[in-house]
Design an enzyme around this catalytic site. Structure first.
Site, mmCIF file in Angstrom:
data_model
loop_
_atom_site.group_PDB
_atom_site.id
_atom_site.type_symbol
_atom_site.label_atom_id
_atom_site.label_comp_id
_atom_site.label_asym_id
_atom_site.label_seq_id
_atom_site.Cartn_x
_atom_site.Cartn_y
_atom_site.Cartn_z
ATOM 1 N N GLN A 3 3.555 -10.711 -15.337
ATOM 2 C CA GLN A 3 4.965 -10.775 -14.961
ATOM 3 C C GLN A 3 5.461 -9.474 -14.325
ATOM 4 O OE1 GLN A 3 6.648 -12.875 -18.836
ATOM 5 N NE2 GLN A 3 8.113 -12.955 -17.141
ATOM 6 N N HIS A 4 6.590 -9.577 -13.630
ATOM 7 C CA HIS A 4 7.437 -8.460 -13.202
ATOM 8 C C HIS A 4 6.923 -7.642 -12.027
ATOM 9 C CE1 HIS A 4 9.341 -9.371 -16.998
ATOM 10 N NE2 HIS A 4 8.370 -8.836 -17.722
ATOM 11 N N ASP B 70 2.493 -14.942 -17.166
ATOM 12 C CA ASP B 70 1.491 -15.114 -18.219
ATOM 13 C C ASP B 70 2.090 -15.573 -19.538
ATOM 14 O OD1 ASP B 70 2.763 -12.669 -18.610
ATOM 15 O OD2 ASP B 70 0.920 -11.480 -18.585
#
Length: 508
Positions: free
Chosen positions: A84-85, A245
């Site tokens: 992520q991110h 994830d």
């Protein structure tokens, strides 16, 4: 001919691919490739070349097919789970401009503060998006590029997340889905729409740089010819929306209806739940994510879980077996030895200057067993701080499904059940995110245009299996000990926050 599916989990350290039988959920074959972060960057900068992810996919999918002994013509769809991110910047030609700044990059604290201030403070930001803006999230990374790499920013034409970039390589289509997008700090999680007010604080053109949002159950598209050739797959293979994830891990652990909670006992720890409505924490401690099934995924993250037991193993020369047996010889509560395991600082609660602290270290508790038990209990109490915050926000766990290295420890599973006051159980398949990606691919394929297949709940009920040999029930006789330990753990954490800051300034 069987209907088979591929799940990809593209993580920070490696990419895993697995092939499943869509009828039974059985994992037929798998493969993995490791890679590294870019070395030599300044402190706080964590970056990776997106091409590393693509190279790993081109290696792992053919290998997984080979080990599965599955014909490429039996593959129906692919799902992608990604870290992520991360921020993947593309130019107008769809080429990567610079390496991706990852979730673990903390170099953008100043940009976070600037954006929070521009919104009128943290409370106003949470009212707008449902989330705060920690440095790990995507938004501040874009502002960092604008302020520190203006030439790169001028070339910026598309903003993608890691799993979106992989999907783009697979299909040639740029899109995002709400689960992963909710980790950008730019999405209103309540409405699943972009928060353009926050986007424009970065730059007025940012809203035009993000791709359209697609529903999590939709097929993104078929493989583009070049990707199909590189992977040795037919061009008819479909690609699902994919997700972050944690979102894919929820699907892979059967966490697709309220009551089920997933807890990862890794180096760091996460707890997340399924909710039919957005769960927004006014204090900002619980991340208010969307999930990748059309629901919501309130999530907490702690930074120090198995790192605590690794320190104890190193300190006393223990291995996993001897650490467990030593800890089992000590009663619950470790006879008053309590660990605050903030070795690398802490995220929940937010104590960036935290360090490890032991209370109750005396002659009676000066044994490897006491230290081992205190490490397991302290890390679990730290997670339960966040789980209790979730309870206050309306989450009621009936079963906690454990993943990660710590879940392989029989004592840790029981302590988790006792501390969480809920049954705990592991899964038959350890690779939750990759399995979740494959199951989302099943969902998308079965419900593609003109078809009516199983719901995601039916799919996870049918194909996700718990390992009943690992199930633990909370023991009522230990509840009083752990409730008292939780109260002391929480109070010690609050009481020491100013001291952690002072210690960081004067001693480190």
């Amino acid at each position: 001919m069987a209907d088979c599916y591929i799940g990809i989990d593209s993580g920070t350290q490696s990419t895993k691919a697995l092939v499943i039988d869509g009828a039974s959920g059985r994992v037929l074959g798998s493969a993995a490739r490791k890679y590294d972060l870019i070395a030599g960057l300044p402190t706080g900068h964590m970056e990776q070349a997106p091409q590393d992810w693509i190279d790993a996919i081109q290696q792992t999918i053919p290998e997984a097919l080979k080990t599965a002994q599955v014909s490429p013509e039996e593959i129906r769809a692919i799902g992608v789970s990604g870290q992520q991110h991360g921020f993947v910047p593309l130019d107008a030609a769809g080429e990567v401009i610079r390496p991706a700044k990852l979730w673990c990059d903390t170099s953008t604290q100043a940009q976070c503060e600037q954006l929070i201030s521009g919104m009128g403070g943290l409370d106003a930001l949470i009212r707008t998006t449902g989330n705060g803006m920690p440095p790990g999230f995507t938004a501040s990374k874009i502002l960092w590029m604008k302020e520190n790499e203006p030439d790169h920013f001028r070339r910026l034409a598309h903003c993608l997340l890691p799993h979106d970039y992989i999907n783009y390589w697979l299909t040639g289509i740029m899109a995002m889905e709400p689960g992963d997008a909710s980790g950008t700090a730019l999405l209103d999680v309540r409405t699943r729409q972009w928060a353009e007010q926050v986007m424009r604080l970065i730059d007025p053109r940012i809203p035009s740089l993000f791709p359209p949002l697609r529903a999590s159950h939709e097929v993104l598209g078929p493989l583009r010819p070049e990707a199909a050739q590189a992977l040795g797959l037919p061009g008819s293979v479909l690609v699902s929306a994919g997700g972050g994830d944690n979102m894919m891990g929820a699907i892979g652990t059967g966490n697709t209806r309220p009551g089920v909670v997933t807890c990862s006992l890794g180096t760091s720890g996460t707890i997340y739940a399924c909710s039919d409505q957005p769960i927004v924490d006014p204090q900002g401690e619980i991340a208010a994510f969307c999930d990748s099934t059309g629901r919501w995924l309130p999530l907490l993250c702690t930074m120090n879980v198995t790192v605590a037991t690794e320190y104890i193993k190193e300190l006393f020369g223990l291995d996993n077996r001897t650490l467990t047996s030593a800890a089992e010889a000590v009663p619950p509560g470790a006879e008053g030895l309590l660990l605050l395991p903030y070795f690398e600082g802490e995220r929940t609660p937010n104590i960036p200057d935290g360090t490890g602290v032991l209370l109750g270290w005396r002659r009676q508790t000066n044994t490897p067993g006491h230290f081992a038990r205190a490490a397991i209990e302290g890390a679990t109490l730290g997670l339960n701080y966040g789980l209790n915050r979730m309870r206050k926000l309306g989450i009621t766990p009936t079963e906690v499904r454990l993943t990660g290295g710590g879940s392989q420890n029989r004592l840790w599973r029981q302590i988790a059940a006792d501390v969480f006051e809920a049954e705990t159980v592991c899964l038959e398949t350890a690779e939750g995110a990759a399995l979740g990606a494959a199951l989302q691919a099943v969902w998308a394929f079965e419900n593609r245009a003109g078809h009516a297949g199983r719901s995601i709940e039916q799919i996870t009920d049918d194909l996700v299996r718990t390992d009943e040999a690992t199930r633990c029930h909370p023991r009522p006789e230990h509840q009083a000990v752990y409730r008292a330990g939780q109260a002391l753990h929480d109070e010690a954490s609050r009481a020491l926050r100013d001291e952690f800051f002072l210690h960081h300034r004067t001693a480190l």
